[in-house]
Write a protein that holds these residues in place. Structure first.
Motif, PDB file in Angstrom:
ATOM      1  N   CYS A 129       0.976  -0.882  -0.018  1.00 50.34           N
ATOM      2  CA  CYS A 129       0.063  -0.771  -0.445  1.00 50.34           C
ATOM      3  C   CYS A 129       0.802   0.751  -0.077  1.00 50.34           C
ATOM      4  N   PRO A 130       1.433   1.969  -1.194  1.00 54.23           N
ATOM      5  CA  PRO A 130       1.912   3.423  -0.793  1.00 54.23           C
ATOM      6  C   PRO A 130       1.405   4.258  -0.128  1.00 54.23           C
ATOM      7  N   VAL A 131       2.636   4.392   0.401  1.00 57.45           N
ATOM      8  CA  VAL A 131       2.400   6.255   1.398  1.00 57.45           C
ATOM      9  C   VAL A 131       2.611   7.536   1.040  1.00 57.45           C
ATOM     10  N   ALA A 132       4.393   6.520   0.270  1.00 60.00           N
ATOM     11  CA  ALA A 132       5.120   8.016  -0.831  1.00 60.00           C
ATOM     12  C   ALA A 132       5.562   7.415  -1.947  1.00 60.00           C
ATOM     13  N   GLU A 133       4.520   8.196  -2.853  1.00 59.83           N
ATOM     14  CA  GLU A 133       6.086   8.293  -3.952  1.00 59.83           C
ATOM     15  C   GLU A 133       6.585   9.828  -4.812  1.00 59.83           C
ATOM     16  N   GLU A 134       7.341   9.090  -5.325  1.00 59.43           N
ATOM     17  CA  GLU A 134       8.443  10.441  -5.992  1.00 59.43           C
ATOM     18  C   GLU A 134       9.241  10.793  -4.393  1.00 59.43           C
ATOM     19  N   VAL A 135       9.889  10.314  -3.873  1.00 55.96           N
ATOM     20  CA  VAL A 135      10.040  10.614  -2.953  1.00 55.96           C
ATOM     21  C   VAL A 135      11.804  11.577  -3.138  1.00 55.96           C
ATOM     22  N   PRO A 136      12.069  12.659  -2.735  1.00 57.42           N
ATOM     23  CA  PRO A 136      13.994  12.802  -3.364  1.00 57.42           C
ATOM     24  C   PRO A 136      14.576  11.535  -2.370  1.00 57.42           C
ATOM     25  N   LYS A 137      15.463  11.585  -3.185  1.00 59.19           N
ATOM     26  CA  LYS A 137      16.471  10.426  -2.778  1.00 59.19           C
ATOM     27  C   LYS A 137      16.894  10.615  -1.591  1.00 59.19           C
ATOM     28  N   ASN A 138      17.597  11.947  -1.662  1.00 58.87           N
ATOM     29  CA  ASN A 138      18.182  12.549  -0.689  1.00 58.87           C
ATOM     30  C   ASN A 138      16.831  12.428   1.091  1.00 58.87           C
TER      31      ASN A 138
END
Length: 184
Positions: A129-138
């Motif tokens: 179940c996604p909770v965050a997408e496109e999280v900056p790598k840093n």
């Protein structure tokens, strides 16, 4: 122009609210607001394809949903996928009922001539179940730290199954498990 279609499993209101809390915590920290922006709904993706005839899936999903009972779920861990979308998710305990549910759906679709892509085949599917997408790598470590503060496990039931077009997310239809009534 549609990017694709997905069959999604939706939760009871209490479990959905627990997942939305996680989305909001990540959004308040300005780590990721992508799921909110695309107007998604807390879910587990059971199948996805860029090319599918939604009308062909409607009868399959409706018939399948009518034969299923609400499915108990327990999200007990957080994880990340090894791809460029930088997705963080809550992972459900992969119970036999959850795995059988997915297998039976794939089987019903295959009987109707629908090809199941590699990542959604029963022997390679990873329920999440996604909770965050496109999280900056840093900011991945920070996002993990924020999500670790959630009180896990969160439990509840999968109550509905539906088809969405994305992105943004637009529900085409959904059916309550154990019922043949439409909930669109």
């Amino acid at each position: 122009m549609s990017e694709g279609y997905a069959i999604e499993l939706y939760f009871d209101p209490a479990l959905e609210n627990q997942v939305l809390k996680a989305w909001n915590v990540v959004a308040r920290r300005q780590i990721s607001t992508h799921l909110i922006e695309i107007e998604s709904r807390p879910h587990i993706t059971l199948f996805s394809s860029p090319f599918i005839d939604p009308s062909k899936l409607e009868n399959i999903v409706k018939g399948f949903a009518a034969k299923q009972d609400p499915l108990p779920l327990s999200f007990g861990s957080i994880g990340s996928l090894p791809n460029d979308n930088n997705v963080l998710f809550l992972a459900p305990t992969p119970t036999l009922p959850l795995l059988q549910f997915h297998f039976q759906l794939c089987d019903a679709m295959k009987r109707e001539g629908i090809e199941i892509g590699e990542e959604y085949r029963p022997d390679s599917w990873i329920p999440y179940c996604p909770v965050a997408e496109e999280v900056p790598k840093n900011r991945m470590a920070e996002a993990f730290t924020v999500l670790r503060d959630l009180k896990l496990p969160v439990t509840g039931y999968a109550m509905d199954i539906g088809l969405v077009e994305y992105s943004p997310v637009r529900e085409l239809f959904s059916f309550v498990l154990g019922s043949s009534s439409v909930e669109s």
